[in-house]
Design an enzyme around this catalytic site. Structure first.
Site, mmCIF file in Angstrom:
data_model
loop_
_atom_site.group_PDB
_atom_site.id
_atom_site.type_symbol
_atom_site.label_atom_id
_atom_site.label_comp_id
_atom_site.label_asym_id
_atom_site.label_seq_id
_atom_site.Cartn_x
_atom_site.Cartn_y
_atom_site.Cartn_z
ATOM 1 N N LYS A 163 0.826 -1.217 0.000
ATOM 2 C CA LYS A 163 0.000 0.000 0.000
ATOM 3 C C LYS A 163 0.862 1.270 0.000
ATOM 4 O O LYS A 163 0.466 2.300 -0.541
ATOM 5 C CB LYS A 163 -0.901 -0.020 1.228
ATOM 6 N N ASP A 182 -6.547 6.825 14.158
ATOM 7 C CA ASP A 182 -6.318 5.505 13.554
ATOM 8 C C ASP A 182 -4.844 5.119 13.662
ATOM 9 O O ASP A 182 -4.006 5.576 12.893
ATOM 10 C CB ASP A 182 -6.771 5.562 12.083
ATOM 11 N N GLU A 225 -11.078 6.015 4.703
ATOM 12 C CA GLU A 225 -11.128 5.141 5.878
ATOM 13 C C GLU A 225 -11.829 5.794 7.087
ATOM 14 O O GLU A 225 -12.689 5.150 7.702
ATOM 15 C CB GLU A 225 -9.710 4.689 6.240
#
Ligand code: AMP
Length: 615
Positions: A87, A211, A187
């Protein structure tokens, strides 16, 4: 009557296909759906009970890939053939990742160009899109196995700061895996959906999403109003996560036993460190033996070791708040996402930072993003039509105008989808084409920003300078992908491109661009003012020169000399780069030539009247 499909493999009646939600993570990925019966979002679980699939791809000697737990087992044994953190490479060039290249134990091709990176395994080359598609294909197969139905459509989540190229790359990876990607969702937006925020139309809330995963930290500030979820600001650290906690603990033990940092024991110490970290979320002490070493760690020692890392995450929170121009008391809810938010010190520090008694940590922090993606998928299936999602474009988008100036059409942190247009004109007589260059960034001069794409608008019918009306429109769709259209309004000539830039911005670059725009604001303004003045002066000079060429007979000798002299003075002032002087001399030339324009108009009028009768 509708047809009923029968699955030949299982002999069962096929249900209509489900749209799944996929969290394609740096460390782990997972799939979730909204159950038809309970209407609850749930992560798909194999018989072994596992929901998380490590985002790791391993290639054997024949180039056959395996994905997930099986591949992750090869991380230590076969580092060159085992690809993790793909990613981080999505939509990036080698130039973008060269500083991070030490992080990867596999071979990232160093071609030192702006082309997208490739990974080499044995004699094969793979793009990050292909590698991600292998992970997605694995997830698709898993889901089909569990649901016993084909899975062809998905919603995939990406970090809110992902730029155009990174979103496109993710979408392409889905396509390559045989998935129709219906929507790319941020997200944090997915996390808030999972907590049911934004599903009620009359609700208004400001939400902070914290996060902290295995390798990355993201802070996002969202505002939910009228069923619209808008990202106000994002910040984070792409190299901060639970893995750093493990490293720090392992280093601490290595120090105690005086073991050199590159010792092979480090790997085993790290595994013990992760176990210690997890255990200390619910106990006061950890103890284990690794080889001849007796390792122990108290909760207090652990907290002392990781405090600087937690503090780094809080610094990002402060920056995001500053960007959103909000103080902590304006935050209504704080959502905890990512496995590392299970650490007690993290929870307590975040609570203290935001001045909250309670955080949202009721849902499994590993699953919350996928659950939100599933809810979004459910909305797209038509099961919930009230909700609309609006995300944010992280850097301003604009085009280059005269003198290399950045003309912003869509300012940073604007919500998406979004549309903006502005009219421009030609500055040369008979100009038949126009170069349109699209840039992303905050600085006043395009040379300091990042070029995303450019194209030549051709076929503009010849007309005097300033008459053509070219309307440039920017359209960012719900996935954050930009389409640029240019239309000449008088003739209807139109051209458009979807912006698929050659390379993306690294997060560091993005941060740097924002910082630069702040620290250089004053200088930028001066530069802009000077450029505008010079451009205007030059246009004036061109116009007067054209006038003299065509209409010299209209002026007497003295007028001609005076005009010529003032033109020279103005040219000199441009060379001196003195904005005020340029403006003064432009005005002077304007003063001298104004009567000529009037004379010209009179002439034109007389011409037009000649031979005509006045009624
Ligand atoms: P994610 O990337 O969101 O899957 O997060 C994975 C990270 O969460 C890894 O660094 C794990 O070590 C960490 N993690 C998982 N469970 C726990 C736990 N119980 N306590 C502390 N950290 C955990």
């Amino acid at each position: 009557m509708g047809k009923i499909a029968i699955n030949i493999a299982t002999g069962s009646i096929q249900k209509s296909d489900t749209i799944v939600g996929i969290d394609l993570g740096t460390t782990n990925s997972l799939i979730a759906i909204v159950r038809e019966d309970s209407k609850q979002a749930t992560a798909l679980r194999e018989i072994d009970g596992l929901t998380l699939v490590p985002s790791v791809v391993h290639f054997d000697a024949f180039g056959n890939p395996s994905v997930g737990v099986q591949a992750a087992e090869k991380l230590i044994l076969e580092p060159q053939n085992t690809i993790y953190s793909v990613k981080r490479l999505m939509g990036k060039s080698y130039k973008d990742v060269s500083k991070e290249s030490e992080f990867f134990s596999y071979k990232v091709i160093d071609d030192n160009t702006d082309a997208l990176v490739k990974v080499q395994v044995n004699d094969q080359f793979y793009s990050p899109i292909e590698l991600s598609s292998l992970i997605l294909k694995n997830l698709k197969t898993r889901a089909e196995h569990i649901l016993k139905t084909p899975v062809n459509r998905a919603v995939i989540t990406v970090p809110a700061y992902f730029n155009d190229t990174q979103r496109q790359a993710t979408r392409d990876a889905g396509k390559l895996a045989g998935l129709d990607v219906l929507r790319i969702v941020n997200e944090p937006t997915a996390a808030s959906l999972a907590y049911g925020m934004g599903l009620k139309v009359d609700e208004e809330k400001t939400i902070a999403v914290y996060d902290l995963g295995g390798g990355t930290f993201d802070m996002s500030i969202l505002h939910i109003h009228n069923g619209i979820c808008e990202v106000l600001a994002t910040n984070g650290d792409t190299y901060l996560g639970g893995d750093d906690f493990d490293h720090a603990i392992a280093d601490y033990w290595m120090n105690i036993y005086n073991i050199p940092a590159d010792h092979t024991l480090k790997q085993n110490f790290r595994l013990a460190a992760e176990a210690a970290k997890k255990q200390l979320s619910h106990s006061e002490h950890y103890e284990a033996s690794v080889g001849d070493y007796q390792l122990s760690l108290s909760k207090e020692q652990f907290e002392q070791i990781v405090m600087p890392l937690v503090q780094r995450s809080l610094d990002c929170c402060a920056k995001a708040l500053q960007d959103a121009q909000l103080s902590t008391d304006k935050i209504d809810e704080v959502l905890m996402v990512g496995g590392s938010t299970r650490v007690t010190l993290v929870k307590e520090s975040v609570k203290k930072f935001f001045g909250k008694e309670k955080l949202h940590d009721e849902l499994n922090p590993d699953e919350v993003v996928a659950l939100g993606a599933a809810i979004q998928a459910d909305i797209l299936s038509g099961n919930n039509t009230e909700m609309l999602l609006l995300d944010v474009s992280p850097l301003s988008l604009g085009i280059e105008t005269m003198g290399g100036l950045m003309d912003i059409l869509i300012p940073r942190n604007s919500k998406i989808p979004n549309k903006a247009s502005r009219q421009y004109t030609t500055h040369i007589d008979g100009q038949s084409s126009m170069r349109i260059s699209v840039f992303q960034g905050e600085r006043d001069l395009v040379k300091d920003n990042r070029e995303l794409a450019s194209f030549n608008m051709k076929g503009i019918p010849g007309m005097p300078a300033g008459l053509a009306k070219v309307e440039i429109s920017f359209l960012i769709d719900a996935d954050g992908i930009l389409k640029v259209t240019a239309k000449e309004l008088r003739s209807g000539v139109e051209q458009s491109i979807e912006v698929t830039p050659k390379y993306g911005l690294t997060d560091d670059q993005m941060e740097q661009m924002l910082l630069d725009s702040l620290s250089n604001a004053k200088e930028d303004m001066q530069n802009r003012a000077l450029l505008e003045a010079s451009t205007e002066a030059q246009q004036m000079l061109d116009t007067v020169a054209r006038f003299l060429q065509k209409n010299l007979a209209m002026l007497n000798e003295e007028e001609h000399l005076l005009t010529q002299k003032q033109m020279d003075i103005l040219k000199e002032s441009i060379e001196k780069k003195d904005k005020n002087l340029i403006q003064k001399e432009t005005e002077q030339l304007n003063e001298i030539t104004r009567p000529y324009a009037e004379r010209l108009m009179d002439e034109a009028l007389k011409d037009a009247m000649r031979g005509k009768k006045i009624l």
